[in-house]
Design a protein around this motif. Structure first.
Motif, mmCIF file in Angstrom:
data_model
loop_
_atom_site.group_PDB
_atom_site.id
_atom_site.type_symbol
_atom_site.label_atom_id
_atom_site.label_comp_id
_atom_site.label_asym_id
_atom_site.label_seq_id
_atom_site.Cartn_x
_atom_site.Cartn_y
_atom_site.Cartn_z
ATOM 1 N N ARG A 1 -5.693 -8.861 -9.945
ATOM 2 C CA ARG A 1 -4.803 -8.476 -9.021
ATOM 3 C C ARG A 1 -5.151 -6.881 -8.724
ATOM 4 N NH1 ARG A 1 -1.872 -9.706 -13.082
ATOM 5 N NH2 ARG A 1 -1.665 -11.836 -12.222
ATOM 6 N N ILE A 2 -4.904 -6.151 -7.664
ATOM 7 C CA ILE A 2 -4.990 -4.828 -7.600
ATOM 8 C C ILE A 2 -3.725 -4.246 -7.045
ATOM 9 C CG2 ILE A 2 -7.222 -4.779 -7.361
ATOM 10 C CD1 ILE A 2 -6.848 -4.463 -4.333
ATOM 11 N N TYR A 3 -3.563 -2.994 -7.486
ATOM 12 C CA TYR A 3 -2.171 -2.304 -7.051
ATOM 13 C C TYR A 3 -2.553 -1.092 -6.358
ATOM 14 C CZ TYR A 3 -0.600 -5.182 -10.869
ATOM 15 O OH TYR A 3 -0.436 -6.194 -11.625
ATOM 16 N N SER A 4 -1.553 -0.696 -5.461
ATOM 17 C CA SER A 4 -2.039 0.626 -4.687
ATOM 18 C C SER A 4 -0.653 1.203 -4.370
ATOM 19 C CB SER A 4 -2.606 0.280 -3.404
ATOM 20 O OG SER A 4 -2.833 1.573 -2.702
ATOM 21 N N GLN A 5 -0.582 2.687 -4.067
ATOM 22 C CA GLN A 5 0.475 3.361 -3.775
ATOM 23 C C GLN A 5 0.149 4.509 -2.775
ATOM 24 O OE1 GLN A 5 3.257 4.314 -7.075
ATOM 25 N NE2 GLN A 5 4.505 5.849 -5.579
ATOM 26 N N ARG A 6 0.794 4.251 -1.760
ATOM 27 C CA ARG A 6 0.798 5.720 -0.802
ATOM 28 C C ARG A 6 2.167 5.883 -0.308
ATOM 29 N NH1 ARG A 6 -2.180 4.857 4.874
ATOM 30 N NH2 ARG A 6 -1.648 6.922 5.665
ATOM 31 N N HIS A 7 2.454 7.030 -0.501
ATOM 32 C CA HIS A 7 3.733 7.540 -0.205
ATOM 33 C C HIS A 7 5.131 6.817 -0.560
ATOM 34 C CE1 HIS A 7 1.420 10.594 2.103
ATOM 35 N NE2 HIS A 7 0.619 9.504 2.965
ATOM 36 N N ASP A 8 5.673 6.180 0.367
ATOM 37 C CA ASP A 8 6.743 5.281 -0.224
ATOM 38 C C ASP A 8 6.328 3.960 -0.152
ATOM 39 O OD1 ASP A 8 8.177 7.757 0.108
ATOM 40 O OD2 ASP A 8 9.315 7.253 1.872
ATOM 41 N N GLN A 9 5.092 3.566 0.100
ATOM 42 C CA GLN A 9 4.767 2.019 0.239
ATOM 43 C C GLN A 9 3.930 1.912 -1.214
ATOM 44 O OE1 GLN A 9 2.286 2.041 3.521
ATOM 45 N NE2 GLN A 9 3.583 0.998 4.706
ATOM 46 N N GLN A 10 4.184 0.648 -1.673
ATOM 47 C CA GLN A 10 3.480 0.098 -2.878
ATOM 48 C C GLN A 10 2.779 -1.091 -2.397
ATOM 49 O OE1 GLN A 10 6.491 -0.295 -5.954
ATOM 50 N NE2 GLN A 10 6.487 2.167 -6.233
ATOM 51 N N MET A 11 2.006 -1.398 -3.054
ATOM 52 C CA MET A 11 1.089 -2.685 -2.691
ATOM 53 C C MET A 11 0.600 -3.420 -3.667
ATOM 54 S SD MET A 11 -2.224 -4.170 -1.839
ATOM 55 C CE MET A 11 -3.176 -2.757 -1.817
ATOM 56 N N VAL A 12 0.563 -4.869 -3.667
ATOM 57 C CA VAL A 12 -0.117 -5.466 -4.921
ATOM 58 C C VAL A 12 -0.780 -6.787 -4.066
ATOM 59 C CG1 VAL A 12 1.965 -7.112 -5.316
ATOM 60 C CG2 VAL A 12 0.144 -6.875 -7.314
ATOM 61 N N ARG A 13 -2.098 -7.201 -4.479
ATOM 62 C CA ARG A 13 -2.710 -7.915 -3.936
ATOM 63 C C ARG A 13 -3.355 -8.732 -4.688
ATOM 64 N NH1 ARG A 13 -7.854 -7.168 0.078
ATOM 65 N NH2 ARG A 13 -8.178 -9.351 0.490
ATOM 66 N N ASN A 14 -3.834 -10.167 -4.326
ATOM 67 C CA ASN A 14 -4.577 -11.095 -5.166
ATOM 68 C C ASN A 14 -5.497 -11.714 -4.238
ATOM 69 O OD1 ASN A 14 -3.174 -13.430 -4.018
ATOM 70 N ND2 ASN A 14 -2.266 -13.627 -5.953
ATOM 71 N N ASP A 15 -6.382 -12.711 -4.687
ATOM 72 C CA ASP A 15 -7.316 -13.268 -3.687
ATOM 73 C C ASP A 15 -6.497 -13.982 -2.414
ATOM 74 O OD1 ASP A 15 -9.457 -12.568 -4.921
ATOM 75 O OD2 ASP A 15 -9.825 -14.436 -6.190
#
Length: 80
Positions: free
Chosen positions: A59-73
């Protein structure tokens, strides 16, 4: 999509299915030019992923300003 052109067209035409992060790009460049990665540098070289077709992340994680994201396949979750 992430496109990388290696010296001498090494790995040309290969397509890797899997999750990667931009944080892995700098360690990959260091690996390709033969400079050891500093211990405190985040990320991992994608060279082994390219050569062995082994997924680099479940899985990967990302953060941009107030948004956070986690993603898998299969899924992507964005928290705003």
């Amino acid at each position: 999509p992430l496109l990388i052109k290696f010296p001498n067209n090494q790995y040309a035409g290969q397509r890797i299915k899997g999750l990667v992060q931009l944080i892995d790009l700098y360690p990959t460049v260091l690996d390709v030019i033969g400079i050891p990665k500093p211990e405190n540098l985040p990320g991992n070289s994608l060279k082994s992923v390219i050569e062995n077709h082994i997924p680099s992340h479940e899985r990967i994680y990302s953060q941009r300003h107030d948004q956070q994201m986690v993603r898998n396949d299969q899924w992507k979750l964005i928290y705003d």
